[in-house]
Design a protein around this motif. Structure first.
Motif, short mmCIF file in Angstrom:
data_model
loop_
_atom_site.label_atom_id
_atom_site.label_comp_id
_atom_site.label_asym_id
_atom_site.label_seq_id
_atom_site.Cartn_x
_atom_site.Cartn_y
_atom_site.Cartn_z
N ASP A 278 37.35 90.72 52.01
CA ASP A 278 36.08 90.26 51.42
C ASP A 278 36.01 88.74 51.27
OD1 ASP A 278 36.00 93.00 51.13
OD2 ASP A 278 36.02 92.98 48.94
N ARG A 303 36.04 86.25 46.80
CA ARG A 303 35.06 87.32 46.68
C ARG A 303 33.73 86.84 47.27
NH1 ARG A 303 35.90 92.45 46.06
NH2 ARG A 303 34.05 92.70 44.73
N ASP A 306 30.83 91.66 48.60
CA ASP A 306 31.34 92.89 47.98
C ASP A 306 31.72 93.91 49.05
OD1 ASP A 306 30.92 91.95 45.37
OD2 ASP A 306 28.81 92.55 45.42
#
Length: 345
Positions: A278, A303, A306
């Protein structure tokens, strides 16, 4: 200091987004998805927001895996799991229509790429083959060559910037390089690059094409240096047109899952990578004037999405604008700064 920040999240796709590609003007971004559609995004004329200008759909019957803009920006080619490639032509600034459908691959088509002069179109697929198509001004396409050097699913095709070489990477862990034979009657594989321990998902090159970058399911990124005639190392090139590429550097330990895409910023020489963890990583050259294959990690955005990050594309006119696509059904735009001072290299 934040080297990368999200400036827009583009929603609209109903399933995972496989690919993003900027048109040559840098004004339009194409995204393709498992929802069988292509969306074109552009900046609003009234503010700094980005909007969905058009949705291209009801043509492919399965996932659209990738797209490629022609060098003139007037055509867009799309590759689909339905086994076809569609060529779209602009009939107005924000509208495109299908002018050709190319059939021949036995099943899923994974990648499509226009040659630098726009006269050739390369495609590849799950059937282990690479096809080269010739086109004319009337949008008639004819298969010029079918290349079957790979032993497994072919993931991506890429043209060398001079248009005389074509590259492909595969589930067979290799990169293949092709050139037209001296008679001009066919294309042939002239070099195979080995070194990755698993599927080679993607590749890109610098502006000159003398340095390649590849990424793999083995969670590494490799830099390959091309040696042309007269190089100081005395290494013989493959041919007059094809340098001999050798692995010069391997970057590892930054992604914890397979790396699905790499994109080389032709304006700044920063390389971006996208992975199944990710995240997005950025790499900067250590000493570009002396060594085009020495890179180090600039930053990692852990991140970024998602879900798996499947594709990256640098804007060809704005060196600090990066687009990404993900399994989370979104496209994101990122503003990037390139060194420890937050300024471009």
């Amino acid at each position: 200091m934040s080297f990368i920040r999200c400036i827009a999240e583009l929603d609209g796709h109903l399933d995972r987004v496989w690919h993003v590609s900027w048109d040559p003007s840098g004004r339009y971004l194409a995204s393709s998805s498992a929802d069988k559609s292509i969306r074109l995004w552009t900046k609003s004329k009234t503010d700094d927001s980005w909007m969905n200008a058009v949705v291209l759909q009801d043509t492919h019957t399965r996932t659209i895996r990738s797209t490629s803009w022609s060098p003139c920006g007037q055509k867009l080619a799309s590759a689909s799991f339905d086994g076809t490639v569609c060529v779209w032509a602009r009939d107005s600034e924000d509208s495109l229509e299908v002018v050709a459908t190319l059939e021949g691959h036995e099943n899923e088509v994974k990648s499509v790429a226009w040659s630098p002069n726009g006269n050739l179109l390369a495609t590849c697929g799950r059937d282990k083959s690479v096809w080269i198509w010739e086109s004319d001004e009337d949008n008639d396409f004819e298969c010029a060559s079918i290349l079957t050097s790979h032993t497994q699913d072919v993931k991506k095709v890429l043209w060398h910037p001079d248009g005389e070489l074509l590259l492909s990477c595969s589930y067979d862990n290799t990169i293949r390089i092709y050139e037209e034979d001296p008679s001009g009657s066919d294309w042939v594989c002239v070099q195979t690059l080995e070194g990755h321990d698993s599927t080679v998902w993607s590749m890109d090159c610098d502006k000159s094409g003398d340095t390649l970058v590849s990424c793999s399911d083995d969670k590494t990124i490799k830099l390959w240096t091309g040696f042309r005639k007269g190089n100081p190392m005395g290494i013989e090139p493959i041919s007059r047109r094809c340098p001999r590429y050798q692995n010069a550097c391997t970057l590892s330990g930054d992604h914890s899952r397979p790396i699905y895409d790499v994109s080389w910023n032709k304006l700044s020489n920063v390389i971006a990578s996208a992975a199944g963890d990710d995240s997005i990583c950025l790499y900067k050259p250590e000493n570009w004037s002396q060594d085009h294959s020495l890179f180090s990690l600039l930053t990692k955005y852990p991140r970024a999405h998602d879900g798996d990050v499947n594709s990256l594309s640098w804007n060809p006119k704005n060196s600090s604008l990066l687009a990404s696509a993900s399994d989370d059904n979104t496209v994101k735009l990122w503003a990037v700064s390139f060194d420890e001072f937050g300024t471009e290299i």
